[in-house]
Design a protein around this motif. Structure first.
Motif, PDB file in Angstrom:
ATOM      1  N   UNK A 139      48.825  30.306  57.996  1.00  0.00           N
ATOM      2  CA  UNK A 139      48.278  31.231  56.993  1.00  0.00           C
ATOM      3  C   UNK A 139      46.941  30.743  56.434  1.00  0.00           C
ATOM      4  N   UNK A 140      46.062  30.289  57.317  1.00  0.00           N
ATOM      5  CA  UNK A 140      44.723  29.886  56.917  1.00  0.00           C
ATOM      6  C   UNK A 140      44.610  28.497  56.325  1.00  0.00           C
ATOM      7  N   UNK A 141      45.700  27.756  56.293  1.00  0.00           N
ATOM      8  CA  UNK A 141      45.683  26.391  55.748  1.00  0.00           C
ATOM      9  C   UNK A 141      45.898  25.390  56.877  1.00  0.00           C
ATOM     10  N   UNK A 142      45.228  24.243  56.772  1.00  0.00           N
ATOM     11  CA  UNK A 142      45.362  23.192  57.788  1.00  0.00           C
ATOM     12  C   UNK A 142      46.652  22.414  57.563  1.00  0.00           C
ATOM     13  N   UNK A 143      47.462  22.319  58.612  1.00  0.00           N
ATOM     14  CA  UNK A 143      48.715  21.568  58.586  1.00  0.00           C
ATOM     15  C   UNK A 143      48.468  20.222  59.255  1.00  0.00           C
ATOM     16  N   UNK A 144      48.934  19.137  58.621  1.00  0.00           N
ATOM     17  CA  UNK A 144      48.762  17.816  59.220  1.00  0.00           C
ATOM     18  C   UNK A 144      50.031  17.314  59.901  1.00  0.00           C
ATOM     19  N   UNK A 145      51.190  17.743  59.393  1.00  0.00           N
ATOM     20  CA  UNK A 145      52.462  17.366  60.015  1.00  0.00           C
ATOM     21  C   UNK A 145      53.562  18.220  59.408  1.00  0.00           C
ATOM     22  N   UNK A 146      54.729  18.120  59.997  1.00  0.00           N
ATOM     23  CA  UNK A 146      55.870  18.815  59.418  1.00  0.00           C
ATOM     24  C   UNK A 146      57.156  18.088  59.733  1.00  0.00           C
ATOM     25  N   UNK A 147      58.197  18.516  59.058  1.00  0.00           N
ATOM     26  CA  UNK A 147      59.512  17.924  59.250  1.00  0.00           C
ATOM     27  C   UNK A 147      60.537  19.050  59.256  1.00  0.00           C
ATOM     28  N   UNK A 148      61.455  18.970  60.195  1.00  0.00           N
ATOM     29  CA  UNK A 148      62.563  19.920  60.246  1.00  0.00           C
ATOM     30  C   UNK A 148      63.827  19.229  59.767  1.00  0.00           C
ATOM     31  N   UNK A 149      64.558  19.901  58.901  1.00  0.00           N
ATOM     32  CA  UNK A 149      65.868  19.422  58.468  1.00  0.00           C
ATOM     33  C   UNK A 149      66.887  20.479  58.847  1.00  0.00           C
ATOM     34  N   UNK A 150      68.030  20.022  59.338  1.00  0.00           N
ATOM     35  CA  UNK A 150      69.058  20.944  59.785  1.00  0.00           C
ATOM     36  C   UNK A 150      70.362  20.760  59.052  1.00  0.00           C
ATOM     37  N   UNK A 151      71.041  21.858  58.836  1.00  0.00           N
ATOM     38  CA  UNK A 151      72.399  21.843  58.288  1.00  0.00           C
ATOM     39  C   UNK A 151      73.321  21.244  59.353  1.00  0.00           C
ATOM     40  N   UNK A 152      74.415  20.600  58.952  1.00  0.00           N
ATOM     41  CA  UNK A 152      75.343  20.047  59.949  1.00  0.00           C
ATOM     42  C   UNK A 152      75.880  21.081  60.939  1.00  0.00           C
ATOM     43  N   UNK A 153      75.874  22.355  60.580  1.00  0.00           N
ATOM     44  CA  UNK A 153      76.362  23.404  61.479  1.00  0.00           C
ATOM     45  C   UNK A 153      75.300  23.894  62.458  1.00  0.00           C
ATOM     46  N   UNK A 154      74.092  23.363  62.410  1.00  0.00           N
ATOM     47  CA  UNK A 154      72.982  23.902  63.201  1.00  0.00           C
ATOM     48  C   UNK A 154      73.281  23.931  64.700  1.00  0.00           C
ATOM     49  N   UNK A 155      73.859  22.866  65.235  1.00  0.00           N
ATOM     50  CA  UNK A 155      74.123  22.861  66.669  1.00  0.00           C
ATOM     51  C   UNK A 155      75.208  23.870  67.050  1.00  0.00           C
ATOM     52  N   UNK A 156      76.198  24.043  66.198  1.00  0.00           N
ATOM     53  CA  UNK A 156      77.238  25.050  66.454  1.00  0.00           C
ATOM     54  C   UNK A 156      76.607  26.441  66.492  1.00  0.00           C
TER      55      UNK A 156
END
Length: 143
Positions: free
Chosen positions: A46-63
């Motif tokens: 959205x027009x802003x420079x991103x330098x890094x990111x992190x994904x966090x998942x709920x324990x049910x994510x793989x299911x």
């Protein structure tokens, strides 16, 4: 072939994702088409420079990921499905999502892969924290 065997791979992991492994997982002698997708961390949002990111998942994510993959694999036109999502810290250019689908014909493979990616993005309980070049951050897709 059962739905379980048609979901060749479905993982939520903190390890780098391998597109070739996903494509190999859906290989099938009946398949005339394998369509794959990589979601790659970009340097802007959205027009802003991103330098890094992190994904966090709920324990049910793989299911949930495997449920989505099974739904796509249930399509009689689909031979096999493989999909994985990465969690943890990622840098620009890292792969966050990989999907591959095999079918007899290309149109069905493109459609199935698009459905797979769209459903994963809509339903997977994984949230993204983006860090911008000015030091600010935001959470995306977070309830």
């Amino acid at each position: 072939m059962s739905i379980e065997t048609r979901v060749a791979l479905g993982a939520v992991t903190d390890r780098p994702l391998d597109l070739a492994a996903h494509e190999a997982a859906v290989a099938d002698r009946r398949a005339g088409a394998v369509v794959s997708f990589q979601g790659v961390v970009r340097d802007h949002d959205h027009g802003r420079s991103v330098t890094r990111l992190e994904y966090e998942g709920h324990p049910s994510a793989e299911v949930v990921l495997r449920e989505v993959a099974a739904e796509i694999a249930a399509d009689p036109a689909v031979h096999a499905v493989a999909v994985s999502h990465r969690i943890g810290p990622l840098e620009i250019g890292d792969v966050a999502l990989v999907a591959a689908v095999s079918t007899a014909h290309r149109a069905a493979a493109f459609a199935a892969c698009a459905r797979l990616v769209d459903e994963v993005k809509a339903r997977l309980p994984i949230w993204k924290r983006q860090v911008f070049d000015d030091g600010t951050e935001e959470w995306v897709n977070c309830p």
